[in-house]
Design an enzyme around this catalytic site. Structure first.
Site, mmCIF file in Angstrom:
data_model
loop_
_atom_site.group_PDB
_atom_site.id
_atom_site.type_symbol
_atom_site.label_atom_id
_atom_site.label_comp_id
_atom_site.label_asym_id
_atom_site.label_seq_id
_atom_site.Cartn_x
_atom_site.Cartn_y
_atom_site.Cartn_z
ATOM 1 N N ALA A 40 21.564 -29.799 53.468
ATOM 2 C CA ALA A 40 22.747 -30.654 53.531
ATOM 3 C C ALA A 40 22.402 -32.002 54.154
ATOM 4 O O ALA A 40 22.881 -33.051 53.726
ATOM 5 C CB ALA A 40 23.843 -29.976 54.342
ATOM 6 N N ASP A 43 20.533 -34.056 51.664
ATOM 7 C CA ASP A 43 21.470 -34.603 50.671
ATOM 8 C C ASP A 43 22.213 -35.824 51.222
ATOM 9 O O ASP A 43 22.459 -36.779 50.501
ATOM 10 C CB ASP A 43 22.492 -33.533 50.253
ATOM 11 C CG ASP A 43 21.820 -32.394 49.507
ATOM 12 O OD1 ASP A 43 20.675 -32.577 49.044
ATOM 13 O OD2 ASP A 43 22.434 -31.307 49.404
ATOM 14 N N SER A 88 -10.905 -26.804 28.927
ATOM 15 C CA SER A 88 -10.306 -25.483 29.107
ATOM 16 C C SER A 88 -11.271 -24.636 29.929
ATOM 17 O O SER A 88 -12.325 -25.111 30.353
ATOM 18 C CB SER A 88 -10.015 -24.850 27.759
ATOM 19 O OG SER A 88 -11.194 -24.819 27.013
ATOM 20 N N LYS A 121 -4.198 -18.592 38.913
ATOM 21 C CA LYS A 121 -4.083 -19.316 37.651
ATOM 22 C C LYS A 121 -2.606 -19.307 37.282
ATOM 23 O O LYS A 121 -2.052 -18.276 36.912
ATOM 24 C CB LYS A 121 -4.909 -18.649 36.560
ATOM 25 C CG LYS A 121 -4.887 -19.431 35.265
ATOM 26 C CD LYS A 121 -5.874 -18.856 34.264
ATOM 27 C CE LYS A 121 -5.954 -19.702 33.016
ATOM 28 N NZ LYS A 121 -4.666 -19.912 32.337
ATOM 29 N N LYS A 294 -14.057 -21.415 40.962
ATOM 30 C CA LYS A 294 -14.776 -22.662 40.698
ATOM 31 C C LYS A 294 -15.910 -22.778 41.700
ATOM 32 O O LYS A 294 -15.672 -22.552 42.900
ATOM 33 C CB LYS A 294 -13.838 -23.858 40.876
ATOM 34 C CG LYS A 294 -12.668 -23.854 39.921
ATOM 35 C CD LYS A 294 -11.631 -24.889 40.304
ATOM 36 C CE LYS A 294 -10.421 -24.750 39.390
ATOM 37 N NZ LYS A 294 -9.278 -25.517 39.864
ATOM 38 N N CYS A 415 25.019 17.672 26.557
ATOM 39 C CA CYS A 415 25.968 18.768 26.773
ATOM 40 C C CYS A 415 27.257 18.603 25.973
ATOM 41 O O CYS A 415 28.104 19.491 25.987
ATOM 42 C CB CYS A 415 26.283 18.917 28.258
ATOM 43 S SG CYS A 415 27.313 17.590 28.896
HETATM 44 S S1 IVH Z 1 -8.932 -25.680 36.411
HETATM 45 C C1 IVH Z 1 -12.167 -27.832 34.314
HETATM 46 N N1 IVH Z 1 -7.302 -24.300 37.927
HETATM 47 O O1 IVH Z 1 -5.465 -22.982 32.812
HETATM 48 C C2 IVH Z 1 -11.154 -26.947 34.902
HETATM 49 N N2 IVH Z 1 -6.767 -24.531 35.634
HETATM 50 O O2 IVH Z 1 -7.806 -23.149 30.353
HETATM 51 C C3 IVH Z 1 -9.821 -27.173 34.337
HETATM 52 N N3 IVH Z 1 -4.653 -23.488 34.957
HETATM 53 O O3 IVH Z 1 -4.226 -25.093 30.790
HETATM 54 C C4 IVH Z 1 -8.756 -26.258 34.765
HETATM 55 N N4 IVH Z 1 -4.115 -22.729 36.937
HETATM 56 O O4 IVH Z 1 -3.697 -25.917 33.149
HETATM 57 C C5 IVH Z 1 -7.552 -24.740 36.690
HETATM 58 N N5 IVH Z 1 -5.914 -23.136 39.374
HETATM 59 C C6 IVH Z 1 -6.177 -23.591 38.147
HETATM 60 C C7 IVH Z 1 -5.302 -23.352 37.065
HETATM 61 C C8 IVH Z 1 -5.649 -23.844 35.804
HETATM 62 C C9 IVH Z 1 -3.754 -22.824 35.670
HETATM 63 C C10 IVH Z 1 -4.541 -23.745 33.500
HETATM 64 C C11 IVH Z 1 -4.844 -25.140 33.087
HETATM 65 C C12 IVH Z 1 -5.299 -24.990 31.660
HETATM 66 C C13 IVH Z 1 -5.822 -23.606 31.615
HETATM 67 C C14 IVH Z 1 -7.350 -23.642 31.539
#
Ligand code: IVH
Length: 677
Positions: A40, A43, A88, A121, A294, A415
């Protein structure tokens, strides 16, 4: 200075102050998850700013918090070329594949062990945010990885995307990548409102996020509850020498990063993280479809490089899919313990959520009607965690020739008694009571179940035979069964018959709470059974209580009181209780009545989202003797903090009050012989 100039200068000063305050609150709320002020108050600040800006339009700037929605709907989205392609990720579905990945990484780096950044993810939409001099310049979708769409106007409406970065020291141009997603609470709330208004509902949070982002009118996007987490930096020269350090830097600049992210060592660390997140999955406030590993060190990332369109240094380790498509063969109706008729979909077997599913619930008649489910349809089936599989939706495009609409039978399929549906209730019920063999079987199964009388060896098939063969009419008859009688049944030997009779014998000294739960009184779960047992101490007193006396029990409202009272006025139920006594059942007075509980004298505070209902956690604590309070003070003994706990947790930390998470709480319960689920 003229009067007008003075007024304008004062307005400018106040506007600057308000913007700074609002940005600070946004940061506390969206990034630190620890709001300073109630909604609130926030806002009010926003309103004051909007009013001042309306009086002084010349003072409005594009990065003002009021300017998240502006301009007319677009004709279409402009194309954006990504300076650095959006890649990807390679996928893995098994531990072996994760070990192979780690082996390749170690081989490529010629090292023994590697540190990985592990993170959820998210199941949403990838986005690239470009900041210039700390201001949000552009937001672009992934598109084909090389070229995406300019969705800046829409992304500006997402409250957790900062329009300006905090602090300083950011590079002239910063490109942050991350995921736009729809939190589950927002998804559910949106659908509730939409369905009440007779509008189209969103299919799942992922589609909802994607669809919301591609709206041509930003006002529509603004009305959808979207959020953002950053997960990488694309243009990062000199930013930080590890992924984890870069994420920390982003967080300081006001960009939300996932609080579940951690660094782990080797394949072993990755797999442990995967297992942990899989357990946590159902409690997270958003959907995830796996975890991402990663290589943390940027130099190591560069050494490993890329293969086709994915980095060699990253891997997505997916969870088994929670939704799959299969064919619905027929719709059956099942009768539950309380007579509730549940329509069940018989399915062509489908592997979903890690198991093969052949049946899924359709909940009730209204749900079937709403989803327009018919025999022969192709349907989306969902199984999440340990939840019963359900039919989510029908793929209408794949319907060939319509089978007739489902109608609830007017007579019980087991039944033949009349089926009743009380006005205002979604559930139809068989009126046969314990005359109905289905209800009888279910009530016997419930009586024997683990949290009730815990009678091992009384499986479903055996209960079928006992009821169908008229050996058992009520739970009291179980205690009259002899070894020879049981041994003569299908799939029973002398030994298992003996064991079952021993088990039944052993079960004759139940705690009163367990017996009450086992009787299967409507609306009386384990917790309520515990409260009733503690309050009344013995069965006779409880049986004699009127509805008013019952409502005096903690956690018992008028509905529960009504059901309990009615149960003990039903002659058949009284007969069963007498028969149990005659069979030699003796219930034990509640343990807690004997003395103060192990947590006596402690005051607990519950905060954040727990995987069990709050009420349940509260009752469990009370059954151990603790008091549960609403706010944290110096007198608080322990704070139980669930997911996304905010200010109460911070306050406890400030005061040095012990804070425990749900896992620790569950361990504590287990130590005292209590189970949360
Ligand atoms: S890293 C080079 N980290 O997953 C690395 N991607 O195929 C690029 N995604 O559509 C992606 N959570 O949007 C990364 N913690 C995360 C993620 C993530 C979701 C999605 C991303 C992409 C797909 C990767």
């Amino acid at each position: 200075m003229s009067g007008a100039d003075t007024r304008q200068a004062a307005a400018q000063a106040r506007i600057t102050e308000l913007r700074a305050q609002i940005e600070q609150h946004n940061y506390r709320y969206h990034v630190l998850d620890d709001p300073l002020v109630p909604d609130a108050e926030f806002d009010r600040l926003m309103r004051e700013l909007a009013e001042l800006e309306a009086e002084h339009p010349e003072l409005v700037t594009p990065d003002s918090p009021t300017q998240r929605v502006g301009g007319a709907p677009a004709e279409g989205f402009e194309e954006v070329r990504h300076a650095v392609p959006m890649l990807s990720l390679a996928n893995a579905f098994s531990a072996d594949e994760v070990q192979d990945f780690d082996r390749r990484v170690r081989g490529g780096l010629e090292t023994e062990s590697v540190i990985y950044a592990a993170e959820p993810k998210l199941d949403g939409v990838a986005i690239a945010l470009t900041y210039e001099n700390g201001r949000l310049l552009r937001a672009a979708t992934r598109g084909d990885g090389q070229r995406g769409e300019n969705v800046t106007a829409n992304v500006r409406t997402i409250p957790s995307v900062p329009l300006r970065l905090r602090g300083g020291g950011w590079p002239h141009r910063l490109e942050v990548r991350g995921e736009i997603y729809m939190p589950l609470a927002g998804f559910r709330a949106y659908n509730e409102t939409a369905s009440a208004a007779g509008e189209k509902t969103l299919v799942n949070p992922r589609n909802a996020a994607a669809g919301s982002l591609r709206q041509l009118d930003p006002a529509v996007t603004a009305s959808r509850p979207l959020a953002f987490f950053a997960y990488s930096v694309a243009l990062a020269d000199g930013l930080a020498d590890s992924h984890s350090a870069a994420m920390k830097q982003l967080r300081e600049w006001g960009l939300p990063v996932n609080p579940e992210a951690r660094t782990v060592q080797g394949a072993e660390g990755c797999l442990a993280y995967h297992a942990e997140l899989q357990r946590k999955r159902e409690r997270l406030p958003y959907e995830i479809d796996g975890v991402v590993y990663k290589v943390d060190d940027r130099t190591q990332q560069d050494t490993l490089g890329y293969v086709s369109r994915a980095p060699r240094w990253a891997l997505a380790h997916k969870f088994p899919a929670q939704e799959e498509v299969t064919r619905l063969v027929s719709i059956d109706v099942q009768v539950g313990r309380t007579g509730a008729l549940t329509p069940v979909a018989r399915l062509e077997p489908v592997f979903v959520g890690g198991v093969t599913v052949t049946n899924a619930t359709l909940h009730n008649e209204d749900e079937i009607r709403r989803k327009d489910v018919r025999a022969g349809d192709w349907v989306v089936v969902r199984r999440a965690g340990d939840v019963i599989p359900e039919v989510v939706s029908v793929i209408l495009e794949r319907r060939e020739g319509a089978s007739p609409e489902f109608v609830m039978p007017v007579a019980c399929p087991v039944c033949g008694s009349a089926v009743e549906r009380i006005e205002g209730e979604a559930v139809a019920r068989c009126s046969g009571g314990l005359f109905c063999p289905a209800q009888r079987k279910q009530s016997i199964r419930h009586f024997a179940s683990r949290h009730a009388m815990d009678i091992e060896g009384l499986g479903d098939k055996l209960v079928e035979q006992l009821v169908d063969g008229e050996l058992v009419h009520s739970v009291a008859d179980l205690y009259r069964l002899g070894v020879e009688q049981l041994a003569a049944l299908e799939r029973m030997g002398q030994k298992s018959a003996r064991n079952l009779v021993d088990e039944l014998q052993r079960s004759k000294r139940p705690e009163l709470a367990r017996l009450l739960y086992a009787l299967g009184i409507r609306e009386v779960g384990e917790v309520t059974a515990g409260s009733l047992a503690r309050h009344f101490g013995d069965l006779e007193a409880l049986m004699a209580a009127d509805e008013e006396a019952l409502t005096a029990v903690p956690d018992v409202g008028p509905v529960v009181a009504h059901h309990v009272h009615a149960f003990f006025r039903e002659p058949h139920n009284l007969e069963v209780i007498r028969a149990l006594q005659q069979a030699g059942l003796e219930w034990q007075a509640p343990r807690e009545a004997a003395g103060p509980g192990p947590l006596a004298g402690q005051t607990w505070v519950l905060t954040g989202a727990l995987s069990m209902p709050r009420m349940r956690a509260r009752s469990l604590l009370e059954s151990l003797g603790a008091k549960v309070a609403g706010s944290v003070s110096r007198k608080t003994s322990v704070v139980l903090a669930g997911e996304a706990a905010g200010s109460k947790r911070a306050r406890a930390e400030q005061l040095g009050v012990e804070v425990i998470d749900e896992e620790a709480f569950r361990r504590l319960l287990a130590e005292h012989g209590l189970q949360a689920d």
